[in-house]
Design an enzyme around this catalytic site. Structure first.
Site, PDB file in Angstrom:
ATOM      1  N   ASP A 158       1.302   9.612   9.246  1.00 14.07           N
ATOM      2  CA  ASP A 158       2.163   9.426   8.078  1.00 14.07           C
ATOM      3  C   ASP A 158       2.896  10.726   7.793  1.00 14.07           C
ATOM      4  O   ASP A 158       2.306  11.684   7.297  1.00 14.07           O
ATOM      5  CB  ASP A 158       1.339   9.034   6.849  1.00 14.07           C
ATOM      6  N   THR A 191      -5.618  -3.937  16.430  1.00  7.85           N
ATOM      7  CA  THR A 191      -5.198  -2.633  16.945  1.00  7.85           C
ATOM      8  C   THR A 191      -6.061  -2.196  18.128  1.00  7.85           C
ATOM      9  O   THR A 191      -6.989  -2.880  18.523  1.00  7.85           O
ATOM     10  CB  THR A 191      -5.295  -1.560  15.852  1.00  7.85           C
ATOM     11  N   GLU A 225      -3.858  -3.190   6.295  1.00 10.73           N
ATOM     12  CA  GLU A 225      -4.920  -3.869   7.039  1.00 10.73           C
ATOM     13  C   GLU A 225      -5.904  -4.543   6.093  1.00 10.73           C
ATOM     14  O   GLU A 225      -6.143  -4.065   4.980  1.00 10.73           O
ATOM     15  CB  GLU A 225      -5.668  -2.857   7.921  1.00 10.73           C
ATOM     16  N   ALA A 282      -2.940   1.802  18.877  1.00  8.34           N
ATOM     17  CA  ALA A 282      -3.379   2.650  17.773  1.00  8.34           C
ATOM     18  C   ALA A 282      -2.891   4.084  17.941  1.00  8.34           C
ATOM     19  O   ALA A 282      -2.625   4.776  16.958  1.00  8.34           O
ATOM     20  CB  ALA A 282      -4.898   2.635  17.664  1.00  8.34           C
ATOM     21  N   LEU A 283      -2.780   4.543  19.186  1.00  6.01           N
ATOM     22  CA  LEU A 283      -2.314   5.890  19.507  1.00  6.01           C
ATOM     23  C   LEU A 283      -0.915   5.823  20.109  1.00  6.01           C
ATOM     24  O   LEU A 283      -0.559   4.819  20.727  1.00  6.01           O
ATOM     25  CB  LEU A 283      -3.255   6.545  20.521  1.00  6.01           C
ATOM     26  N   GLU A 296      -1.270  -4.329  18.687  1.00  7.60           N
ATOM     27  CA  GLU A 296      -0.449  -3.121  18.724  1.00  7.60           C
ATOM     28  C   GLU A 296      -1.336  -1.966  19.161  1.00  7.60           C
ATOM     29  O   GLU A 296      -2.557  -2.045  19.089  1.00  7.60           O
ATOM     30  CB  GLU A 296       0.170  -2.832  17.358  1.00  7.60           C
ATOM     31  N   HIS A 312       0.853  -1.183   0.000  1.00 10.56           N
ATOM     32  CA  HIS A 312       0.000   0.000   0.000  1.00 10.56           C
ATOM     33  C   HIS A 312       0.892   1.238   0.000  1.00 10.56           C
ATOM     34  O   HIS A 312       2.096   1.156   0.270  1.00 10.56           O
ATOM     35  CB  HIS A 312      -0.908   0.012   1.225  1.00 10.56           C
TER      36      HIS A 312
END
Length: 541
Positions: free
Chosen positions: A194, A434, A279, A477-478, A475, A186
């Site tokens: 990002d 997540t 994902e 997410a924040l 994992e 991706h």
């Protein structure tokens, strides 16, 4: 690997009857709310109702002094007229668990998105080596890195540049760390978190310029270039190859190139990118097309190939008129009750809605099944993982609209994650999920209209995986730097309420950055790693 957008925002998802099901928290669930963060600033006091609930829990807890759990001067022994500040201390004390002697859960740390630069070279190796040495000093097990398709196979089909990754892998091996490697099919960029831009390979973009139907498409005809549509998985539109053949060739090249790192155990796991942000989901909530939290998103099946698939499915069913996409499903930023499709009693639950959603989610599962089967062939004998996004907003509504547009057929009367878990079981793959650090109460404080329930969603997915003995990894997410978030992760990683003592297989921390390396933050992270490893650490301090 692109940062998960939905859970990054200050907000994010019932269980069919099947014994025994887990509870998303213990009897003091309301104390999971991180103290000092209940709105109004970083150190705002909780509302009075929260304080009263804390004090009620204290009274119900009873006198534990005889069991050696609480010292005589413990703040548990408060008068009912003590101030809210003391209640904050109480809640913090009560939610901390000792994890000494619990199962060892390996902890990995994601490397920066641009650890390999646009030219395929390792960026800033001297700084990275020092950071990796620091991680090794606190017993981190390894690191995760994205192998970007748009960097490695950028110039031409089947021309791969692995130089920068070989340099990185050699450093990781010298430091005796392990590697989780993501096959990232991706683009990177455009999502929260990002800070770099890595598009798909140029030769793929050239094909897309003349045939934009290779991309997911929304109702307005907008193309999403984050990844390729699953409609071309078996279509020879990529210079004579199908999409899955392109993915397989890439994975096989990686396996041959880095054979020594597989053989010596440096590479411990391969995570297969199956959609946007790596994902397994449709790109139903793209910021580039105007989506904002907590919008329900839009169906992403308007490219020519997926529309053809829908029409063929309707004909095979004997009802060609069913082969259309819902027209009353709203737009990216709609709320469920504003639409005819997702509202309570809406079309999502009539015969047409069930047909469409069944097809839409089946395409998702079949894509995962096909690509993971090829990954097992390319990486025979290696651990394979698949990442599932935590779409937790509108989870407390009947339709679960945001999950439906993302491809998870999970309304209140159906378990939409069981088919995904069963598919992964068939291949012996791990489910990586997540948002294990998110609290439902946080979402209700910040965005009460979102009807979000990340805790409920996490436990549903955990149960879906564990019910069929699929390993479960996770994992955050924040970004996490404080003990409250780490405590929440630990409680999900090693659930106290599970009678079988099940736990996560691994945890990957998002992500290595300068803020994590601050002395206080790094010390707190080291403490978290120790507890994930089942080591004893002082509960205070």
């Amino acid at each position: 690997m692109g940062f998960y957008y939905g859970a990054i925002l200050p907000a994010g998802r019932p269980l069919p009857a099947a014994p025994p099901r887990l509870s998303p928290a213990g009897s003091l669930r309301f104390l999971d709310r991180p103290c000092g963060r209940l709105g109004g600033g970083a150190f705002a006091s909780p509302p009075l109702s929260y304080t009263r609930r804390c004090l009620t829990a204290i009274a119900n807890a009873g006198d534990k002094r005889s069991e050696g759990e609480i010292s005589g001067d413990s703040p548990l022994f408060l008068n009912s007229d003590d101030d809210e500040k003391q209640a904050i201390v109480v809640a913090r004390k009560m939610e901390e668990r000792c994890f000494a002697g619990t199962p060892y859960i390996p902890v990995y740390v994601m490397l920066p998105l641009d650890v390999i630069n646009d030219h395929g070279k390792l960026a800033n190796p001297e700084i990275l080596i020092e950071q990796l040495r620091a991680l090794k000093s606190i017993k981190v097990d390894g690191v995760m890195v994205d192998c970007w398709w748009g960097i490695v196979e950028d110039s031409a089909p089947r021309v791969y540049n692995w130089d920068g990754y070989r340099h990185l892998f050699q450093i990781v091996r010298q430091l005796k760390l392990k590697l989780q490697v993501v096959m990232s099919f991706h683009e990177c960029g455009g999502n929260v978190g990002d800070d770099v831009w890595i598009p798909l390979p140029h030769w793929v973009i050239e094909i897309g310029n003349s045939n934009p139907d290779i991309y997911f498409t929304d109702r307005a005809g907008r193309r999403n270039t984050e990844c390729l549509s699953w409609g071309i998985d078996r279509k020879r539109v990529l210079r004579g190859r199908t999409a899955v053949e392109v993915y397989f060739d890439y994975m096989r090249s990686f396996r041959v190139e880095f054979d020594e790192f597989f053989e010596d155990g440096t590479i411990s796991e391969i995570q297969i990118g199956l959609g946007p942000c790596g994902e397994l989901r449709y790109p139903s909530y793209p910021a580039k097309h105007g989506w904002k939290y907590p919008g329900i998103g839009e169906f992403q099946c308007y490219d020519a190939y997926l529309l053809q698939s829908l029409e063929e499915a309707a004909k095979a069913r004997g009802h060609p008129l069913l082969g259309k996409v819902p027209q009353n499903s709203g737009s990216y930023n709609s709320q469920p009750h504003e639409t005819g499709f997702f509202r309570d009693g809406g079309d999502y639950d009539n015969s047409y809605g069930r047909f469409f959603l069944g097809w839409y989610s089946k395409v998702l599962v079949e894509h995962g099944d096909l690509v993971v089967s090829l990954a097992k062939l390319a990486f025979e004998g290696s651990c394979i993982a698949v990442k599932i996004s935590g779409v937790h907003w509108w989870y407390k509504t009947a339709s679960h609209a945001a999950e439906l547009t993302a491809g998870f057929y999970n309304p209140c009367n159906r378990d939409g994650y069981a088919p995904i878990a069963s598919m992964l079981k068939k291949h012996g793959a791990t489910l990586n999920f997540t948002c294990v650090e998110l609290r439902t109460l946080d979402q209700h404080v910040d965005f009460p209209e979102a009807m979000a329930d990340p805790e409920g969603l996490v436990w549903q997915v955990l149960n879906a995986a564990w019910d069929v003995s699929v390993p479960m990894a996770s994992e955050n997410a924040l970004p996490c730097y404080d003990r409250d978030d780490y405590n929440k992760i630990l409680d999900n990683a090693k659930p106290l309420s599970d009678p079988d003592g099940r736990h996560l297989s691994t945890f990957t921390y998002l992500r290595l950055n300068p803020v994590l390396m601050y002395a206080h933050n790094f010390k707190e992270f080291g403490r978290f790693v120790q507890r994930m490893h089942g080591e004893w650490v002082p509960l205070a301090g």
